[in-house]
Design a protein around this motif. Structure first.
Motif, PDB file in Angstrom:
ATOM      1  N   GLU A 396       0.873  -1.268  -0.147  1.00 29.72           N
ATOM      2  CA  GLU A 396       0.028   0.088  -0.008  1.00 29.72           C
ATOM      3  C   GLU A 396       0.893   1.158  -0.041  1.00 29.72           C
ATOM      4  N   ASN A 397       2.052   1.015   0.616  1.00 28.80           N
ATOM      5  CA  ASN A 397       2.958   2.231   0.253  1.00 28.80           C
ATOM      6  C   ASN A 397       3.651   2.552  -1.118  1.00 28.80           C
ATOM      7  N   GLY A 398       3.227   1.735  -2.142  1.00 30.64           N
ATOM      8  CA  GLY A 398       3.743   2.253  -3.569  1.00 30.64           C
ATOM      9  C   GLY A 398       5.188   0.991  -3.749  1.00 30.64           C
ATOM     10  N   ASP A 399       5.411   0.182  -2.940  1.00 32.77           N
ATOM     11  CA  ASP A 399       6.610  -0.597  -3.172  1.00 32.77           C
ATOM     12  C   ASP A 399       6.180  -1.917  -3.909  1.00 32.77           C
ATOM     13  N   LEU A 400       7.046  -2.392  -4.882  1.00 32.27           N
ATOM     14  CA  LEU A 400       6.781  -3.537  -5.688  1.00 32.27           C
ATOM     15  C   LEU A 400       7.797  -4.519  -5.055  1.00 32.27           C
ATOM     16  N   MET A 401       7.660  -5.766  -4.668  1.00 31.69           N
ATOM     17  CA  MET A 401       8.544  -6.594  -3.964  1.00 31.69           C
ATOM     18  C   MET A 401       8.674  -8.267  -4.828  1.00 31.69           C
TER      19      MET A 401
END
Length: 459
Positions: A396-401
């Motif tokens: 939800e904070n815009g990080d892609l993992m």
């Protein structure tokens, strides 16, 4: 309603590749077969199962991040993009008047336009848009919730106030439309209509709400009603397809329970009672083999199994506090006897044993890594990579993992800040939209832009 062909690039930032790189890749393409491409034609992908099956993609995210292909300006919404035949479909809301605020118990009154914007998947150039005026009176009024559904030469959209529309994928020409409040006297849910349209065969299924019309099947070609079923409100959960051997059923999670229905007639086959607070049937049930897990908020969850012919359901256990997982914004996944999902109470990604619901581990790494206690409705969208235990995880904070999920824990293989969280929820900034994965590319949107990053494995 307005449909127009717009070849605009004023809102596009196209990232050019050096001439020498283009030549090198061109020569490589001659010698090396191109990896099979995959589309993402609706909610959770082509097969509506949250699995990305394309080959030739990266195994981990490098420290330098992902290569940006393009970005384009859009407006607000929670609807994830879809991708088919070289086009990206993104559904948004261009607000003109009114005060937009996020209060889970109050409706905001706005005026503006719902818009389906279609872009070239390789360049981000706008190809056409379809828009219509639509006043809003809903809570969390950023925009549409439902991912566009593409089926051949048609695309289907469902807006927050109940506008169901069928359009030509070529130019956005309107083929047919229905409005749920007008045509069915349906009540608009406080958080808007959210059941992504599902196409199976000749029918389109979605939640409408009301006596005898909780779920409705439409003729996908004409918009005519083929059948109605269930006495329930619309809720927020999309119908899905349950496959048991050679059998297929419509799986519906309404505010009153989980139901197996005949696809062609709508006749009920089995049901399991589950009544989440505030009609919050949201996340589609997670399935492995003949076991099905469904959950609402707080402590509403159930695990059950179907018999051999999927004609009856046997309840195995129910959720309790600090037990199982209570999904909201994103669906859980069920693999090798373990269920993984983000919990709306504490906001962690949680894994639990499907046998009894006992929790195996939990982590904020997938939702908000700096959190120590809890975040309401903490959200991460999980997309399985093929039949592996690796996942793309979008927080939800815009990080892609990329991460490995197993009964032993959460193992991260690189992280990249892909987009800014532009919405507000419970006093924090979030982005609550599911990405699309297609053509070795990830497509991600917030309330200001949509971006495309390459996922292709370096040659």
């Amino acid at each position: 309603m307005r449909a127009a062909s717009l070849f605009q690039n004023s809102s596009i930032e196209f990232v050019s590749v050096a001439r020498s790189t283009v030549l090198a890749l061109g020569l490589a393409a001659v010698a090396i077969p191109i990896a099979s491409a995959d589309d993402w034609s609706g909610w959770l992908g082509d097969q509506r199962d949250g699995v990305y099956r394309e080959s030739g993609i990266i195994d981990s995210i490098p420290e330098s991040g992902l290569q940006l292909k393009w970005r384009a300006k859009i407006a607000g919404g929670y609807a994830g993009p879809s991708v088919a035949d070289g086009r990206v479909f993104v559904f948004d809301y261009a607000q003109r008047q009114g005060e937009a605020f996020n209060d889970p118990g109050k409706r905001a009154d706005l005026t503006g336009d719902e818009r389906l914007i279609v872009l070239d998947s390789e360049t981000g150039k706008e190809l056409w848009r379809h828009e219509y005026e639509r006043p809003y009176s809903i809570s969390y009024p950023a925009g549409p919730r439902c991912t566009p559904t593409i089926d051949g030469d048609r695309v289907y959209i469902l807006g927050s106030e109940g506008d169901l529309r069928c359009l030509s994928v070529t130019d956005g020409e309107l083929i047919w439309s229905r409005n749920f409040p007008k045509d069915f006297s349906a009540e608009v849910p406080i958080w808007g209509f959210s059941a992504h349209p599902l196409i199976e065969g000749d029918l389109l299924y979605t939640m409408v709400g009301g006596d005898g019309q909780g779920v409705v099947a439409f003729d996908k070609m004409t918009g005519e009603v083929r059948w109605k079923q269930l006495d329930s409100n619309a809720g927020y959960c999309a119908p899905s397809i349950l496959k048991q051997g050679d059998q297929k059923q419509l799986l519906v999670f309404s505010p009153t329970g989980i139901h197996g229905l005949d696809l062609l007639s709508g006749e009920p086959i089995w049901n399991v009672e589950l009544s989440p607070m505030f009609d919050m049937s949201i996340a589609i049930p997670a399935i492995e083999g003949n076991r099905v897990y469904a959950s609402g908020i707080r402590t509403e969850s159930v695990m059950f199994e179907l018999n051999e012919n999927a004609t009856a359901a046997n309840e195995l256990w129910r959720g309790e506090r600090d037990h199982s997982v209570f999904s909201s914004n994103s669906p859980a996944v069920f693999i090798d006897g373990v269920v993984y999902g983000t919990d709306c109470n504490v906001g962690e990604l949680i894994a639990f044993d499907a046998k009894d619901g006992d929790r195996l581990w939990s982590t904020f790494q997938a939702t908000k890594p700096d959190e120590k206690r809890f975040i309401k409705h903490g959200t991460a969208f999980l997309t399985r990579i093929g039949d592996s235990n690796r996942f793309f995880v979008f927080s939800e904070n815009g990080d892609l993992m990329i991460a490995t999920l197993s009964k032993d824990g959460f193992k991260e293989h690189g992280r990249f800040h892909a987009i800014e969280p532009t919405q507000e929820a419970f006093g924090r900034s979030v982005v609550w939209t599911h990405p699309a994965y297609a053509n070795q590319t990830v497509f991600i949107r917030n309330d200001q832009e949509i971006v495309a990053y390459s996922l292709a494995k370096p040659e």
